[in-house]
Design a protein around this motif. Structure first.
Motif, PDB file in Angstrom:
ATOM      1  N   ASN A   7      19.303  76.957  68.741  1.00 17.97           N
ATOM      2  CA  ASN A   7      20.595  77.256  68.101  1.00 17.97           C
ATOM      3  C   ASN A   7      21.148  78.571  68.661  1.00 17.97           C
ATOM      4  O   ASN A   7      20.589  79.124  69.623  1.00 17.97           O
ATOM      5  CB  ASN A   7      20.434  77.332  66.571  1.00 17.97           C
ATOM      6  N   ASP A   8      22.224  79.042  68.053  1.00  6.69           N
ATOM      7  CA  ASP A   8      22.708  80.383  68.452  1.00  6.69           C
ATOM      8  C   ASP A   8      22.764  81.331  67.259  1.00  6.69           C
ATOM      9  O   ASP A   8      23.080  82.510  67.418  1.00  6.69           O
ATOM     10  CB  ASP A   8      24.057  80.318  69.191  1.00  6.69           C
ATOM     11  N   ASP A   9      22.467  80.837  66.065  1.00  8.71           N
ATOM     12  CA  ASP A   9      22.516  81.702  64.880  1.00  8.71           C
ATOM     13  C   ASP A   9      21.195  82.428  64.635  1.00  8.71           C
ATOM     14  O   ASP A   9      21.082  83.198  63.679  1.00  8.71           O
ATOM     15  CB  ASP A   9      22.891  80.877  63.634  1.00  8.71           C
ATOM     16  N   GLY A  10      20.220  82.163  65.478  1.00  9.55           N
ATOM     17  CA  GLY A  10      18.924  82.816  65.326  1.00  9.55           C
ATOM     18  C   GLY A  10      17.892  81.881  64.715  1.00  9.55           C
ATOM     19  O   GLY A  10      18.229  80.971  63.948  1.00  9.55           O
ATOM     20  N   ILE A  94      21.987  73.533  63.265  1.00  4.63           N
ATOM     21  CA  ILE A  94      23.405  73.311  62.991  1.00  4.63           C
ATOM     22  C   ILE A  94      24.091  74.677  62.925  1.00  4.63           C
ATOM     23  O   ILE A  94      23.660  75.556  62.172  1.00  4.63           O
ATOM     24  CB  ILE A  94      23.619  72.609  61.623  1.00  4.63           C
ATOM     25  N   ASN A  95      25.168  74.825  63.698  1.00  2.00           N
ATOM     26  CA  ASN A  95      25.856  76.108  63.694  1.00  2.00           C
ATOM     27  C   ASN A  95      26.650  76.321  62.408  1.00  2.00           C
ATOM     28  O   ASN A  95      27.232  75.381  61.863  1.00  2.00           O
ATOM     29  CB  ASN A  95      26.823  76.183  64.882  1.00  2.00           C
ATOM     30  N   ALA A  96      26.656  77.548  61.944  1.00  2.42           N
ATOM     31  CA  ALA A  96      27.498  77.920  60.805  1.00  2.42           C
ATOM     32  C   ALA A  96      28.901  78.174  61.324  1.00  2.42           C
ATOM     33  O   ALA A  96      29.207  79.252  61.831  1.00  2.42           O
ATOM     34  CB  ALA A  96      26.942  79.168  60.128  1.00  2.42           C
TER      35      ALA A  96
HETATM   36 MN    MN Z   1      26.673  80.580  65.656  1.00  7.15          MN
END
Ligand code: MN
Length: 258
Positions: A7-10, A94-96
């Motif tokens: 993901n990219d949110d950590g 899932i990205n926020a």
């Molecule tokens: Mn994100």
């Protein structure tokens, strides 16, 4: 089936935990994700310095590999170095927050899936349009349903990357699924002047933004209308019309006098 989840949110983001819970019975799921939030990191790569990796316990019981790097670092490193065998499928999210329109270019969630596609693995990016209170477990059930359909129809193919967005769930369930093109209009956005930093003026990009005139067949319009959107994306950014125009030019080699 071996699934790589990133993901990219950590690595500790609730969206990743929810997606893990929704797909963990589909195969062997390995988590390799950034240690910290990398939203809007786009397709950045760490080229200066080393990328530190660490096996960490995850809140949902499993263990994962935490990477002090960008989303694309995670996928490259997982594929080239960390995993014993390449995954059969790469999931990002899932990205926020939705990743539609031109935001696709800034998105680390999409970049992770795109990196997987470039490396030849089928990949799906999942994002949730965030309303008042993002319900990731509910969104994850929709992601799972979409994923099952994609796999049954053999649509998650090597080299292909699918960008899936779940609409805000505040007002009820999604109306259905729409295949939509990526909107490419510019953002309506604003910078806010904030307190000076080190005696220099400073600005912050506010998080309220909109899309200018989204076409009716775009991901933006479909998501806003309450549909789950699926958009196939590709790494090749060539503009075919521009290519045609440039190919009609008779390019004359310039002779330089000795
Ligand atoms: Mn994100």
């Amino acid at each position: 089936m071996r699934i790589l989840l990133t993901n990219d949110d950590g690595i500790l983001a609730p969206g990743l935990a929810a997606l893990y819970a929704a797909v963990c019975d589909m195969g062997e799921v390995q988590v390799v994700a950034p240690e910290t939030s990398q939203s809007a990191a786009g397709h950045a790569l760490t080229v200066h310095g080393s990328v530190v990796v660490q096996t960490v316990p995850l809140p949902f019981g499993a263990r994962g590999i935490s990477v002090q790097g960008r989303p694309a670092d995670c996928v490259k490193l997982a594929y080239r170095q960390l995993l014993a065998e390449p995954p059969d499928l790469v999931l990002s999210g899932i990205n926020a927050g939705a990743n539609i329109g031109i935001n696709v270019l800034y998105s680390g969630t999409v970049a992770a899936a795109m990196e997987a596609a470039i490396l030849g693995m089928p990949a799906v990016a999942f994002s949730l349009a965030v309303g008042t209170e993002p319900d990731f477990p509910r969104a994850a059930r929709h992601c799972r349903a979409v994923l099952e359909e994609l796999l049954a129809a053999d649509l998650a193919r090597p080299g292909g990357m699918l960008n899936v967005n779940i609409p805000r769930l505040d007002d009820g369930e999604p109306k259905g699924i729409r295949v939509a093109r990526q909107g490419s209009g510019r953002l309506i956005e604003q910078y806010m002047r904030v307190e000076e930093v080190d005696n220099c003026e400073a600005y912050r990009l506010t998080d309220t933004y909109g899309f200018e005139d989204p076409p009716a067949d775009s991901d933006i319009a479909a998501l806003e209308a309450g549909y789950i959107t699926i958009t196939p994306l590709q790494a090749d950014l060539t503009d075919p019309a521009g290519l045609d125009v440039l190919r009609q030019v008779s390019w004359k080699p310039k002779r330089h006098k000795a």
